[in-house]
Design an enzyme around this catalytic site. Structure first.
Site, PDB file in Angstrom:
ATOM      1  N   CYS A   1      15.253  33.517  51.936  1.00 58.49           N
ATOM      2  CA  CYS A   1      14.229  32.956  51.027  1.00 58.49           C
ATOM      3  C   CYS A   1      14.599  31.519  50.686  1.00 58.49           C
ATOM      4  O   CYS A   1      15.767  31.223  50.387  1.00 58.49           O
ATOM      5  CB  CYS A   1      14.149  33.804  49.759  1.00 58.49           C
ATOM      6  SG  CYS A   1      13.129  33.075  48.439  1.00 58.49           S
TER       7      CYS A   1
ATOM      8  N   CYS B   1     -21.231  30.130  23.918  1.00 60.90           N
ATOM      9  CA  CYS B   1     -22.207  30.347  24.990  1.00 60.90           C
ATOM     10  C   CYS B   1     -21.521  30.260  26.353  1.00 60.90           C
ATOM     11  O   CYS B   1     -20.743  29.333  26.602  1.00 60.90           O
ATOM     12  CB  CYS B   1     -23.331  29.312  24.908  1.00 60.90           C
ATOM     13  SG  CYS B   1     -24.587  29.500  26.204  1.00 60.90           S
TER      14      CYS B   1
ATOM     15  N   CYS C   1     -11.337  -5.650  -9.302  1.00 59.21           N
ATOM     16  CA  CYS C   1     -10.621  -6.138 -10.482  1.00 59.21           C
ATOM     17  C   CYS C   1     -10.129  -7.557 -10.191  1.00 59.21           C
ATOM     18  O   CYS C   1      -9.532  -7.803  -9.128  1.00 59.21           O
ATOM     19  CB  CYS C   1      -9.443  -5.217 -10.790  1.00 59.21           C
ATOM     20  SG  CYS C   1      -8.300  -5.860 -12.031  1.00 59.21           S
TER      21      CYS C   1
ATOM     22  N   CYS D   1     -21.263  -0.582 -21.580  1.00 62.29           N
ATOM     23  CA  CYS D   1     -20.513  -1.718 -22.083  1.00 62.29           C
ATOM     24  C   CYS D   1     -20.022  -2.610 -20.952  1.00 62.29           C
ATOM     25  O   CYS D   1     -19.656  -2.129 -19.881  1.00 62.29           O
ATOM     26  CB  CYS D   1     -19.331  -1.213 -22.908  1.00 62.29           C
ATOM     27  SG  CYS D   1     -18.295  -2.510 -23.589  1.00 62.29           S
TER      28      CYS D   1
END
Length: 565
Positions: free
Chosen positions: A137, A231, A295, A308
């Site tokens: 093999c 689906c 700011c 305010c």
């Protein structure tokens, strides 16, 4: 019926050509003579497939798993017969060339040797056959009798145990197992499904066969899976068709080109921009710009949530400033207008001395606010029609499962003669989809094209009006017959009215889609014709275009001219 006439006869515009919306007949009273065919469903169609089959012309075919396997085997057998090769080799060839039979034939007959080498189909064994009683093999190097050794066309010997491990590992790695090669690093011989069937476990064979089946769709340029969750249907699309809308048997509608939901009359690029805009952070930034100010010290955006003008930034900044002029609050007091005004800002504004940063901030805020309001206008209506469409789909399901049977009993009418109700719901579902996408179309319509925008808004308004009449008829008028104690003599009149509204609405929306897909070219032709008429003092053009500047074509389902009234 006056309500239908409003839709049929549109603001007295006409042209020398046939009526723009005269694709069908006005005589819808024929429904009493038999079942009218509006091109929605075939008489023997299953209710579960009605949405998928309501178009009269299709440029695609929906394939179930057994259909896919049949098509796949047909292609393999065809290539095997024409090229005189085995079916295993034919399947390897087709996978390499993305399941294109024509491409396989062209490449094979152009240079067979090159194709064999590239794909891994060898004519002769690389390793000569051996008569030894045992063979080594190439992986574990143990010796085995010939019956325990297996190899592909190259002849490299490997034991069945190593082959099984090699195949199992590659199958578990994913679809790449379909392009499996010989375990020898220097060999390019392909491993076919015959080796998998011979050496793999049942579980691995099932995985391999699933990959093999899916590759027929995923590698095929003219096929796609339906993108609906869960689906398993595939779509075989005919190349060259201008209409990419597909209706799967699972009732999901999508665009073949971009796989988003069906979006005619809007093109795929517009849909992509619209979806991105709906999900992008840009709209969040527009909201921040429109509803907040930075700011003056830390630049963080601040929303004014009380009346305010005295603003205090959140910790750790805690800077106190005026909302109007953004100046320090310590410079403010009763002499500057108190808590609810800012005389300094008003005086500076009147004298044209407001600082540049204030002007720029206000300009940006105003632009963002206008942009946000415009987007919100179109998005709300887009989403509203989507919601109405989903509700209509639920109502269709209820009509199929409950209402038809109940109505059949109440009115003593066979269910087969009540299909006109389902056809009406199908038309509503389709029209809601079209109407939804007209808002994306309108959002991206250039502002400078005033005539087109005016014409578009008129068409859109007529479409909404006609669809609402149809929706109300099938939703509310039908209820009185469902709740009746017995048969009603007015049911046939209802049938005629609903069938007529369905036909007229179908006609209108089909032509609306065509008009928008053509870019409202009628407006351009009308403008050109008017210009030519004015410059030449000719009546040949102007006597056929006495519209109100919204286009040269009359919008409606009737083939009558307004002068015939």
């Amino acid at each position: 019926m006056d309500s239908e006439e409003d839709m049929l006869d549109a603001h007295d515009m006409e042209s020398g050509e046939d009526d723009f919306y005269s694709g069908g007949t006005d005589d819808y009273n024929d429904s009493d003579d038999g079942e009218p065919d509006y091109g929605f469903v075939e008489e023997d169609a299953d209710d579960s497939a009605m949405i998928a089959s309501h178009r009269s012309q299709k440029s695609y075919c929906v394939l179930r798993e057994e259909d896919i396997r049949r098509h796949q085997m047909d292609d393999i057998e065809r290539v095997s017969v024409v090229l005189s090769i085995t079916e295993v080799e034919a399947s390897i060839l087709l996978r390499h060339f993305h399941w294109s039979v024509g491409k396989v034939h062209d490449e094979w007959f152009a240079d067979e040797e090159r194709v064999r080498k590239t794909v891994g189909i060898l004519e002769s064994s690389v390793v000569p056959p051996s008569d030894d009683s045992e063979l080594a093999c190439g992986i574990c190097f143990d010796s085995y009798p010939p019956e325990k050794i297996a190899s592909v066309s190259c002849g490299h010997p490997f034991c069945t145990t190593c082959w099984t491990g090699y195949i199992t590992t590659t199958i578990n790695d994913g679809p790449g197992c379909l392009m499996l090669r010989c375990p020898d690093p220097s060999c390019l011989a392909a491993v076919g499904h015959d080796m998998v069937d011979k050496l793999a476990s049942e579980e691995d064979k099932e995985k391999y066969n699933r990959y093999f089946l899916r590759s027929y769709i995923e590698d095929n340029r003219k096929m796609k899976w339906c993108p609906a969750p869960g689906c398993d249907y595939a779509i075989d699309f005919a190349a060259g068709s201008g209409n990419y809308d597909v209706s799967c048997l699972c009732s999901f509608n999508f665009c073949w080109n971009c796989t988003e939901e069906g979006h005619r009359p809007v093109d795929c690029s517009t849909v992509s921009k619209w979806i991105l805009k709906n999900s992008a952070e840009s709209e969040n930034m527009n909201w921040i710009l429109a509803n907040s100010k930075p700011c003056p010290r830390c630049k963080r955006p601040i929303e004014k949530n009380q009346g305010c003008m005295h603003m205090t930034c959140t910790p750790p900044c805690k800077y106190e400033f005026c909302w109007l002029c953004l100046g320090a609050w310590m410079d403010h007091g009763e002499r500057t207008g108190g808590f609810y005004a800012c005389n300094r800002y008003e005086v500076a504004k009147q004298e044209g001395q407001v600082r540049l940063r204030y002007d720029e901030t206000e300009r940006r805020r105003e632009m963002a606010k206008n942009s946000l309001e415009r987007y919100t206008h179109y998005y709300e209506r887009w989403a509203s029609n989507q919601t109405s469409r989903q509700k209509a789909m639920a109502d269709l399901q209820q009509a199929q499962t409950q209402n038809l049977e109940k109505l059949s009993d109440k009115q003593c009418t066979p269910e087969s003669q009540l299909k006109f109700i389902l056809e009406a719901w199908l038309q509503i579902i389709e029209c809601r989809r079209v109407l939804k996408w007209t808002y994306a179309y309108g959002y991206y319509l250039p502002d400078h094209e005033h005539a087109k925008r005016q014409f578009f808004e008129y068409l859109q308004g007529e479409a909404e009006s006609g669809l609402e009449r149809l929706h109300q008829c099938v939703e509310k008028d039908l209820a009185q017959f469902l709740n009746a104690e017995g048969p009603s003599k007015d049911f046939n009149d209802f049938r005629t009215k609903l069938a007529g509204l369905t036909s007229v609405t179908k006609n209108y929306f089909e032509n609306l889609v065509k008009a928008l897909e053509n870019g409202l070219t009628d407006v351009d032709s009308h403008a050109a014709c008017s210009s030519k008429s004015t410059s030449s003092k000719s009546t040949g053009c102007s006597n056929k275009t006495r519209g109100k500047g919204k286009g040269s074509s009359r919008i409606g389902g009737s083939s009558r001219n307004p002068d015939d009234n």
